[in-house]
Design a protein around this motif. Structure first.
Motif, PDB file in Angstrom:
ATOM      1  N   PRO A 165       0.836  -1.206   0.000  1.00  0.00           N
ATOM      2  CA  PRO A 165       0.000   0.000   0.000  1.00  0.00           C
ATOM      3  C   PRO A 165       0.871   1.256   0.000  1.00  0.00           C
ATOM      4  O   PRO A 165       1.927   1.283   0.630  1.00  0.00           O
ATOM      5  N   VAL A 166       0.441   2.272  -0.715  1.00  0.00           N
ATOM      6  CA  VAL A 166       1.167   3.547  -0.711  1.00  0.00           C
ATOM      7  C   VAL A 166       0.996   4.159   0.681  1.00  0.00           C
ATOM      8  O   VAL A 166      -0.128   4.380   1.137  1.00  0.00           O
ATOM      9  N   ALA A 167       2.096   4.414   1.367  1.00  0.00           N
ATOM     10  CA  ALA A 167       2.068   4.834   2.767  1.00  0.00           C
ATOM     11  C   ALA A 167       2.332   6.329   2.911  1.00  0.00           C
ATOM     12  O   ALA A 167       3.079   6.923   2.129  1.00  0.00           O
ATOM     13  N   PRO A 168       1.737   6.968   3.928  1.00  0.00           N
ATOM     14  CA  PRO A 168       1.908   8.411   4.124  1.00  0.00           C
ATOM     15  C   PRO A 168       3.352   8.862   4.256  1.00  0.00           C
ATOM     16  O   PRO A 168       3.738   9.900   3.708  1.00  0.00           O
ATOM     17  N   GLN A 169       4.177   8.111   4.966  1.00  0.00           N
ATOM     18  CA  GLN A 169       5.555   8.546   5.148  1.00  0.00           C
ATOM     19  C   GLN A 169       6.393   8.353   3.885  1.00  0.00           C
ATOM     20  O   GLN A 169       7.351   9.090   3.653  1.00  0.00           O
ATOM     21  N   ASP A 170       6.031   7.392   3.052  1.00  0.00           N
ATOM     22  CA  ASP A 170       6.673   7.263   1.739  1.00  0.00           C
ATOM     23  C   ASP A 170       6.396   8.520   0.917  1.00  0.00           C
ATOM     24  O   ASP A 170       7.286   9.085   0.280  1.00  0.00           O
ATOM     25  N   ALA A 171       5.127   8.937   0.934  1.00  0.00           N
ATOM     26  CA  ALA A 171       4.722  10.108   0.156  1.00  0.00           C
ATOM     27  C   ALA A 171       5.413  11.365   0.662  1.00  0.00           C
ATOM     28  O   ALA A 171       5.868  12.199  -0.124  1.00  0.00           O
ATOM     29  N   ALA A 172       5.503  11.504   1.998  1.00  0.00           N
ATOM     30  CA  ALA A 172       6.174  12.679   2.570  1.00  0.00           C
ATOM     31  C   ALA A 172       7.647  12.710   2.182  1.00  0.00           C
ATOM     32  O   ALA A 172       8.205  13.777   1.886  1.00  0.00           O
ATOM     33  N   ALA A 173       8.276  11.547   2.172  1.00  0.00           N
ATOM     34  CA  ALA A 173       9.691  11.477   1.800  1.00  0.00           C
ATOM     35  C   ALA A 173       9.903  11.852   0.339  1.00  0.00           C
ATOM     36  O   ALA A 173      10.844  12.576   0.000  1.00  0.00           O
ATOM     37  N   GLN A 233       6.244  18.317  -8.215  1.00  0.00           N
ATOM     38  CA  GLN A 233       5.770  18.329  -9.596  1.00  0.00           C
ATOM     39  C   GLN A 233       4.282  18.007  -9.671  1.00  0.00           C
ATOM     40  O   GLN A 233       3.819  17.010  -9.110  1.00  0.00           O
ATOM     41  N   LYS A 234       3.503  18.865 -10.359  1.00  0.00           N
ATOM     42  CA  LYS A 234       2.078  18.618 -10.545  1.00  0.00           C
ATOM     43  C   LYS A 234       1.879  17.333 -11.343  1.00  0.00           C
ATOM     44  O   LYS A 234       2.420  17.175 -12.429  1.00  0.00           O
ATOM     45  N   GLY A 235       1.156  16.394 -10.769  1.00  0.00           N
ATOM     46  CA  GLY A 235       0.916  15.125 -11.428  1.00  0.00           C
ATOM     47  C   GLY A 235       2.089  14.172 -11.379  1.00  0.00           C
ATOM     48  O   GLY A 235       2.050  13.098 -11.978  1.00  0.00           O
ATOM     49  N   GLY A 236       3.150  14.550 -10.653  1.00  0.00           N
ATOM     50  CA  GLY A 236       4.338  13.710 -10.549  1.00  0.00           C
ATOM     51  C   GLY A 236       4.193  12.638  -9.483  1.00  0.00           C
ATOM     52  O   GLY A 236       3.157  12.530  -8.817  1.00  0.00           O
ATOM     53  N   PRO A 237       5.241  11.833  -9.291  1.00  0.00           N
ATOM     54  CA  PRO A 237       5.174  10.739  -8.321  1.00  0.00           C
ATOM     55  C   PRO A 237       4.790  11.167  -6.910  1.00  0.00           C
ATOM     56  O   PRO A 237       3.972  10.503  -6.262  1.00  0.00           O
ATOM     57  N   ALA A 238       5.353  12.279  -6.416  1.00  0.00           N
ATOM     58  CA  ALA A 238       5.024  12.709  -5.055  1.00  0.00           C
ATOM     59  C   ALA A 238       3.548  13.050  -4.936  1.00  0.00           C
ATOM     60  O   ALA A 238       2.894  12.682  -3.951  1.00  0.00           O
ATOM     61  N   ILE A 289      15.670  13.401 -15.045  1.00  0.00           N
ATOM     62  CA  ILE A 289      15.388  13.252 -13.616  1.00  0.00           C
ATOM     63  C   ILE A 289      14.653  11.939 -13.403  1.00  0.00           C
ATOM     64  O   ILE A 289      13.645  11.670 -14.058  1.00  0.00           O
ATOM     65  N   ILE A 290      15.176  11.128 -12.523  1.00  0.00           N
ATOM     66  CA  ILE A 290      14.592   9.822 -12.237  1.00  0.00           C
ATOM     67  C   ILE A 290      14.222   9.761 -10.759  1.00  0.00           C
ATOM     68  O   ILE A 290      15.037  10.085  -9.896  1.00  0.00           O
ATOM     69  N   GLU A 291      12.987   9.349 -10.481  1.00  0.00           N
ATOM     70  CA  GLU A 291      12.508   9.216  -9.105  1.00  0.00           C
ATOM     71  C   GLU A 291      12.248   7.746  -8.806  1.00  0.00           C
ATOM     72  O   GLU A 291      11.698   7.026  -9.639  1.00  0.00           O
ATOM     73  N   ALA A 292      12.657   7.318  -7.628  1.00  0.00           N
ATOM     74  CA  ALA A 292      12.563   5.895  -7.306  1.00  0.00           C
ATOM     75  C   ALA A 292      12.198   5.672  -5.848  1.00  0.00           C
ATOM     76  O   ALA A 292      12.524   6.472  -4.973  1.00  0.00           O
ATOM     77  N   VAL A 293      11.526   4.561  -5.600  1.00  0.00           N
ATOM     78  CA  VAL A 293      11.296   4.041  -4.255  1.00  0.00           C
ATOM     79  C   VAL A 293      12.106   2.766  -4.172  1.00  0.00           C
ATOM     80  O   VAL A 293      11.825   1.803  -4.887  1.00  0.00           O
ATOM     81  N   GLY A 294      13.142   2.767  -3.337  1.00  0.00           N
ATOM     82  CA  GLY A 294      14.095   1.670  -3.375  1.00  0.00           C
ATOM     83  C   GLY A 294      14.773   1.679  -4.729  1.00  0.00           C
ATOM     84  O   GLY A 294      15.271   2.706  -5.173  1.00  0.00           O
ATOM     85  N   GLU A 328      13.036   0.754  -7.490  1.00  0.00           N
ATOM     86  CA  GLU A 328      11.941   0.764  -8.463  1.00  0.00           C
ATOM     87  C   GLU A 328      11.679   2.195  -8.940  1.00  0.00           C
ATOM     88  O   GLU A 328      11.341   3.084  -8.141  1.00  0.00           O
ATOM     89  N   VAL A 329      11.826   2.442 -10.226  1.00  0.00           N
ATOM     90  CA  VAL A 329      11.587   3.766 -10.792  1.00  0.00           C
ATOM     91  C   VAL A 329      10.085   4.025 -10.861  1.00  0.00           C
ATOM     92  O   VAL A 329       9.326   3.236 -11.427  1.00  0.00           O
ATOM     93  N   VAL A 330       9.656   5.154 -10.269  1.00  0.00           N
ATOM     94  CA  VAL A 330       8.238   5.513 -10.280  1.00  0.00           C
ATOM     95  C   VAL A 330       7.972   6.764 -11.118  1.00  0.00           C
ATOM     96  O   VAL A 330       6.816   7.142 -11.317  1.00  0.00           O
ATOM     97  N   GLY A 331       9.012   7.406 -11.608  1.00  0.00           N
ATOM     98  CA  GLY A 331       8.813   8.591 -12.437  1.00  0.00           C
ATOM     99  C   GLY A 331      10.087   8.981 -13.155  1.00  0.00           C
ATOM    100  O   GLY A 331      11.186   8.803 -12.630  1.00  0.00           O
ATOM    101  N   GLN A 332       9.942   9.505 -14.370  1.00  0.00           N
ATOM    102  CA  GLN A 332      11.093   9.976 -15.138  1.00  0.00           C
ATOM    103  C   GLN A 332      10.705  11.234 -15.904  1.00  0.00           C
ATOM    104  O   GLN A 332       9.669  11.270 -16.568  1.00  0.00           O
ATOM    105  N   TYR A 333      11.526  12.258 -15.766  1.00  0.00           N
ATOM    106  CA  TYR A 333      11.270  13.525 -16.432  1.00  0.00           C
ATOM    107  C   TYR A 333      12.419  13.832 -17.382  1.00  0.00           C
ATOM    108  O   TYR A 333      13.574  13.558 -17.076  1.00  0.00           O
ATOM    109  N   VAL A 334      12.089  14.420 -18.525  1.00  0.00           N
ATOM    110  CA  VAL A 334      13.103  14.838 -19.485  1.00  0.00           C
ATOM    111  C   VAL A 334      12.829  16.289 -19.854  1.00  0.00           C
ATOM    112  O   VAL A 334      11.709  16.639 -20.243  1.00  0.00           O
ATOM    113  N   GLN A 335      13.856  17.125 -19.712  1.00  0.00           N
ATOM    114  CA  GLN A 335      13.730  18.527 -20.078  1.00  0.00           C
ATOM    115  C   GLN A 335      14.762  18.847 -21.154  1.00  0.00           C
ATOM    116  O   GLN A 335      15.913  18.420 -21.048  1.00  0.00           O
TER     117      GLN A 335
END
Length: 260
Positions: A33-41, A54-59, A102-107, A109-116
């Protein structure tokens, strides 16, 4: 900016929204389950590296899912997944051929990737309002420590953490004050070594949630501060490494925001 689009949450209202419902990830994270402290981190990590959530991003996706899980009583407010607690959440960036990735990960596992298309200049990166003094635009050592309370707050305090916190206090105030945040961290590390039950151990959030108040003097983070604190954490870690989202990582991110 292009971005991997998260999947829509599961419509099964009987269970918690899990990582596999909103991100393309594999086990064991997918069934957690997606946990509150994971989201805060993740929010803290995005703020430090990107200057904002980021609007609509992993966080944002994680915050929404975790809030729903908490409202329905499926997870507690202080819940963090074992993966996020032990391996951390990260927001990493690289300049590849003039393109900012920009790559975002939990452990791992990549949960988001941004390219500018072009790199953001240091002057364009703004420090988050939640961790910046009203009369300044630089992140202080105390504020960076408070970010650690979000990004790695559930981590049990170890000697490497205590050493990094003590080094941070010396960098900010010039001394480890009796009864200060450094002394509290060392006491916590000693206590945890002698304590068997995990629930009875002291966490980083217990020590750092109001670090800027506990420091007798605070100052903006410099690259030299970050180097000293990183060195202290590594020297006192048997693995000779820093903890993802921990003290050294948060201070290093703050120095990067302050000085590019």
């Amino acid at each position: 900016m292009s971005q991997q689009q998260p999947q829509r949450p599961s419509q099964d209202e009987k269970g918690a929204i899990k990582y596999g419902d909103v991100f393309q990830v594999s086990e064991p994270l997918a069934s957690k389950p997606v946990a509150p402290q994971d989201a805060a981190a993740m929010q803290a990590a995005e703020n430090l590296v990107l200057g904002k959530t980021q609007k609509g991003g992993p966080a944002a996706v994680m915050q929404s899912a975790a809030a729903k899980n908490e409202r329905e009583g499926l997870v507690s407010h202080d819940k963090a997944t074992t993966i996020a607690r032990n391996e951390g959440v990260t927001v990493a960036e690289a300049d590849i051929g003039g393109t900012r990735v920009i790559i975002e990960a939990v452990g791992d596992e990549v949960v988001g990737q941004y390219v500018q298309p072009s790199p953001i200049e240091p002057s364009e990166v703004k420090a988050p309002a939640s961790v910046v003094e009203e009369d300044g635009d630089e992140i202080t050592i105390g504020e960076a420590l408070e970010v650690t309370a979000l990004s790695a707050g559930n981590k049990v305090v170890e000697q490497s953490d205590a050493a990094a916190i003590q080094a941070a206090e010396v960098r900010a105030a010039g001394v480890n004050a009796p009864g200060g945040v450094g002394a509290a961290a060392q006491s916590a590390a000693t206590h945890n070594l002698r304590t068997m039950a995990d629930d009875d151990k002291v966490r980083l959030s217990d020590i750092l949630s109001d670090a800027s108040v506990k420091l007798p003097i605070d100052k903006p983070v410099t690259r030299e501060d970050a180097e000293g604190i990183i060195s202290a954490e590594i020297r006192n870690n048997p693995d000779m490494s820093t903890y993802p989202g921990g003290v050294a990582a948060s201070v290093a991110a703050a120095a990067k925001v302050n000085h590019g």
